[in-house]
Enzyme design. Structure first.
Site, PDB file in Angstrom:
ATOM      1  N   GLU A   1       6.459  25.019  30.571  1.00 18.43           N
ATOM      2  CA  GLU A   1       7.920  25.125  30.448  1.00 18.43           C
ATOM      3  C   GLU A   1       8.274  26.567  30.170  1.00 18.43           C
ATOM      4  OE1 GLU A   1      10.069  22.487  27.862  1.00 18.43           O
ATOM      5  OE2 GLU A   1      11.964  23.349  28.571  1.00 18.43           O
TER       6      GLU A   1
ATOM      7  N   CYS B   1      13.346  20.428  28.725  1.00 18.30           N
ATOM      8  CA  CYS B   1      14.799  20.593  28.581  1.00 18.30           C
ATOM      9  C   CYS B   1      15.317  21.691  29.492  1.00 18.30           C
ATOM     10  CB  CYS B   1      15.130  20.912  27.129  1.00 18.30           C
ATOM     11  SG  CYS B   1      14.866  19.516  26.041  1.00 18.30           S
TER      12      CYS B   1
ATOM     13  N   ASN C   1      14.416  14.060  32.351  1.00 19.82           N
ATOM     14  CA  ASN C   1      13.596  14.481  31.222  1.00 19.82           C
ATOM     15  C   ASN C   1      14.228  13.994  29.927  1.00 19.82           C
ATOM     16  OD1 ASN C   1      11.475  16.275  29.930  1.00 19.82           O
ATOM     17  ND2 ASN C   1      13.349  17.080  29.001  1.00 19.82           N
ATOM     18  N   GLU C   2      13.549  13.098  29.253  1.00 18.67           N
ATOM     19  CA  GLU C   2      13.981  12.642  27.923  1.00 18.67           C
ATOM     20  C   GLU C   2      15.440  12.194  27.909  1.00 18.67           C
ATOM     21  OE1 GLU C   2      13.143  15.471  24.828  1.00 18.67           O
ATOM     22  OE2 GLU C   2      10.974  15.308  25.127  1.00 18.67           O
TER      23      GLU C   2
HETATM   24  O1  AHR Z   1       8.290  20.983  24.874  1.00 18.90           O
HETATM   25  C1  AHR Z   1       9.463  21.432  24.285  1.00 18.90           C
HETATM   26  C2  AHR Z   1      10.629  20.494  24.518  1.00 18.90           C
HETATM   27  O2  AHR Z   1      10.365  19.275  23.918  1.00 18.90           O
HETATM   28  C3  AHR Z   1      10.884  20.128  25.939  1.00 18.90           C
HETATM   29  O3  AHR Z   1      11.690  21.031  26.571  1.00 18.90           O
HETATM   30  C4  AHR Z   1      11.555  18.811  25.850  1.00 18.90           C
HETATM   31  O4  AHR Z   1      11.320  18.019  26.974  1.00 18.90           O
HETATM   32  C5  AHR Z   1      11.065  18.236  24.573  1.00 18.90           C
HETATM   33  O5  AHR Z   1      12.088  17.807  23.762  1.00 18.90           O
END
Ligand code: AHR
Length: 676
Positions: free
Chosen positions: A59, A272, A400-401
């Protein structure tokens, strides 16, 4: 043979004294139980498990891309930094005007005639009195690290703006002499070269340097030597030795640290990050491809810094190919994060439904870019970048989440259906919220069942104890339902800034459970991967780094041992004990390519655990094996920067019998790779 190994039936006697000492130390007595046996059906085919179980998740947070994996050494090379990233950032941030030896002039920012509309700002340097040079200097990310004897390529785009009679330069058609110089902070010249800029069209100029000595905080200086003006953009400096010597490539040491994990896949570019800070601020992959000077740089709205997009989709896919990892890009499901609505407190928002067809087309275009023939529109963009063959994309993360709401469901479904209809070769991976349980997890799984999704992405950042308490989590999962991708996980110890051995071993125990359930858990990746010191938004991370150093955590070595010792068949393993030690986890897999049997044992207790291991079905006699033990002085141990590694793996070549005693050390992961 190693001292802790001995063959049956002469079992090592356990001293009363040791038992008493551990009792007095407050360690439960079962730790030293004599009769813990591990029986492995080593000669049977075993059950097929995911051959791609362990990978990485990259990321762009903690300066993982610019100032990190991307080897560019200049910060703000295209004068696009802005206050939307950080309050005091402007297009000239990290640049300093230079007036040498009586030189007079100024630098400003212009946008009248950019290199490309997607790269709007550039520097306008004016020289009134050349003196010994008027120009600009950049110290990179906390200073530019240079190694004596290595080659670096500096480049910049420039043209001569029309300056009229302003400074008596006539029609300004004489070339502008320029010096490009690498120097120390105190002005010592480490390397320099002369170039001439001529003409009114943007043109790229470049030069190679070999600095005379090694420094960690050099700067690049560009000086103009005649009255007049110069428009400058994409002022860049790369080491020649990038990973696999790729142009516009990756920092070799960081890329190698990833390659050494032997990841079977790589998920990118977030997290994120994929959502961005609002519904229209999602990561747009199209901004990240094509010639670098034409990519649209901009704010990393999730983590509050800048993205040049120099590390873009082409570079991600190429890196995956270089290290033998399957690419796993993630796109949003057409909603922003529930914590990042475009106005504070608004929560999850969806793209207006009338915009969804356009968004979905972008997703389909991504698949065409990755897999389409060079003759297709987007396959042609890939081919123009130097990769006519398709990349062979097979997996795509969508979402994502996310909070599993009607807004999400409607948009996810339309993206999923479009991909399914047009690209049966792609496995879409859905999301089941940010946690290991709870409303979004339950609703996400129910939605996955309703849509018959092939795979979903689970995330958990939890305590080390949580891992130990949940080792049977996937034993109960439906084998007929969606597969699981554990896309983000990490054990967070009390002090999150320290990646302790306790955390690493808890993760190892969890990974053993993933292996045992490798027919339902298809992928798993620790998170986050990278963090640049002093630019870190999230702890703990797998790999910390500075401009010159790479720091490997205890968790890194766990990932490495699993990545280098994964298998594709799980061999039935039974642990028998009067009282089953809750801090013991064991798995056995076969790597069919080599035929090797790999046994992993985690002992999370503060005392050694004596085991009797039986590899049933193997020929009696001596087996050749590599034994690797990862441990440290205590569960609290961590690898402190600037100190020798407190937690590191140690390997030995050994021989052992199909039945052997093994005293697994306190706080350890042991990997036996037993040769066929
Ligand atoms: O890994 C850090 C963050 O943790 C990521 O961006 C997110 O997907 C999760 O909340």
């Amino acid at each position: 043979m190693n001292s802790e190994l001995s063959a049956h039936p002469r079992r090592r006697s356990h001293s009363l004294l040791t038992g008493l000492v551990t009792l007095l130390a407050g360690v439960p007595l079962w730790v030293n139980a004599q009769n813990t046996t591990v029986a492995i059906r080593a000669a049977e085919p075993g059950k097929a498990i995911s051959p791609d179980l362990f990978g990485v998740f990259f990321e762009d947070l903690n300066y993982a891309a610019d100032g990190g994996l991307y080897a560019e050494l200049i910060q703000n090379r295209s004068f696009e930094y802005s206050p939307t990233e950080q309050a005091d950032w402007r297009p000239l941030k990290f640049w300093e005007l230079q007036k040498r030896g009586g030189g007079e002039g100024s630098v400003g920012v212009a946008d009248m005639r950019p290199i490309h509309e997607r790269n709007p700002h550039y520097a306008l340097l004016t020289v009134q009195t050349p003196g010994e040079g008027v120009g600009i200097a950049n110290g990179g990310f906390d200073g530019i690290p240079l190694k004596a004897g290595e080659t670096y390529e500096a480049s910049f785009w420039a043209y001569q703006p029309f300056m009229g009679q302003m400074w008596g330069q006539g029609d300004n058609d004489k070339p502008m002499p320029v010096t490009l110089r690498l120097e120390t902070k105190s002005g010592e010249v480490l390397a320099e070269t002369s170039l001439r800029v001529q003409g009114r069209e943007w043109r790229r100029l470049s030069a190679k340097f070999k600095p005379s000595r090694t420094v960690v905080d050099a700067r690049l200086v560009l000086l103009a030597h005649a009255t007049g003006g110069l428009c400058l953009d994409m002022v860049s400096l790369f080491p020649e030795k990038t990973f696999r010597n790729r142009a516009n490539g990756l920092r070799a040491d960081l890329a190698q640290a990833v390659a050494d994990l032997k990841p079977k896949f790589m998920r990118f570019p977030g997290g994120c990050l994929v959502h961005g800070g609002g519904v229209h601020r999602y990561y747009d992959w199209k901004r990240s491809v094509g010639p670098v000077e034409q990519r649209r740089a901009g704010p990393n709205t999730t983590w509050g810094y800048h993205q040049t997009m120099g590390l873009g989709y082409f570079e991600y896919f190429q890196f995956c190919e270089d290290i033998g990892a399957k690419p796993l890009p993630v796109v949003t499901a057409g909603v922003c994060c529930q914590h990042a609505g475009s106005s504070p407190g608004r929560g999850q928002e969806g793209l207006p439904l009338e915009e969804m067809p356009h968004y979905i087309q972008d997703v389909l275009d991504l698949i065409e870019w990755a897999n389409g023939p060079a003759t297709s529109k987007w396959g042609g963009v890939r081919a123009a970048a130097g990769h006519p063959e398709p990349f062979g994309l097979k997996y795509l993360g969508v979402g994502n989440e996310d909070a599993i709401t009607p807004i999400f469901k409607e948009r996810f479904k339309s993206v999923y259906n479009a991909v399914k209809e047009k690209h049966s070769e792609i496995t879409v991976i859905g999301t089941v919220g940010p946690f290991a349980s709870g409303g979004d997890y339950d609703n996400g799984w129910a939605f996955a069942k309703e849509l018959r999704l092939p795979m979903v992405d689970e995330h958990y950042y939890v305590s080390p104890q949580w891992f130990w308490d949940n080792l049977s989590r996937y034993d109960k999962y439906d084998r007929g339902g969606a597969k699981v991708y554990v896309g983000e996980y990490a054990a967070h110890d009390r002090d999150k800034t320290r990646g302790t051995l306790r955390s690493a071993l808890a993760e190892a125990a969890g990974m053993i459970a993933f292996e045992r359930n490798g027919e339902v858990v298809s992928f798993a990746s620790y998170a986050p991967l990278f963090a640049r010191r002093n630019h870190t938004q999230w702890h703990p991370d797998l790999i910390y780094f500075t401009g010159t150093e790479v720091h490997l955590t205890a968790s890194y070595f766990v990932q490495q041992l699993f990545g280098q010792n994964s298998g594709d068949a799980y061999l039935e393993t039974t642990i028998s004990a009067a009282v089953k030690p809750p801090t013991l986890a064991v798995s056995a897999v076969r790597e069919s390519k080599s035929g090797d049997v790999i046994v992993k044992i985690v002992n999370g207790a503060a005392a050694p655990a004596p085991l009797q291991v039986a590899l049933s079905g193997l020929m009696s006699g001596e087996l050749k094996a590599t034994k690797t033990v990862l441990t440290g002085p205590s569960a609290d141990a961590y690898n402190e920067e600037g100190q020798p590694l407190a937690v590191k793996p140690v390997s030995n070549e050994i021989t052992l019998k199909p039945a052997f005693d093994y005293e697994t050390p306190a706080n350890s992961l042991t990997v036996f790779r037993i040769r066929k």
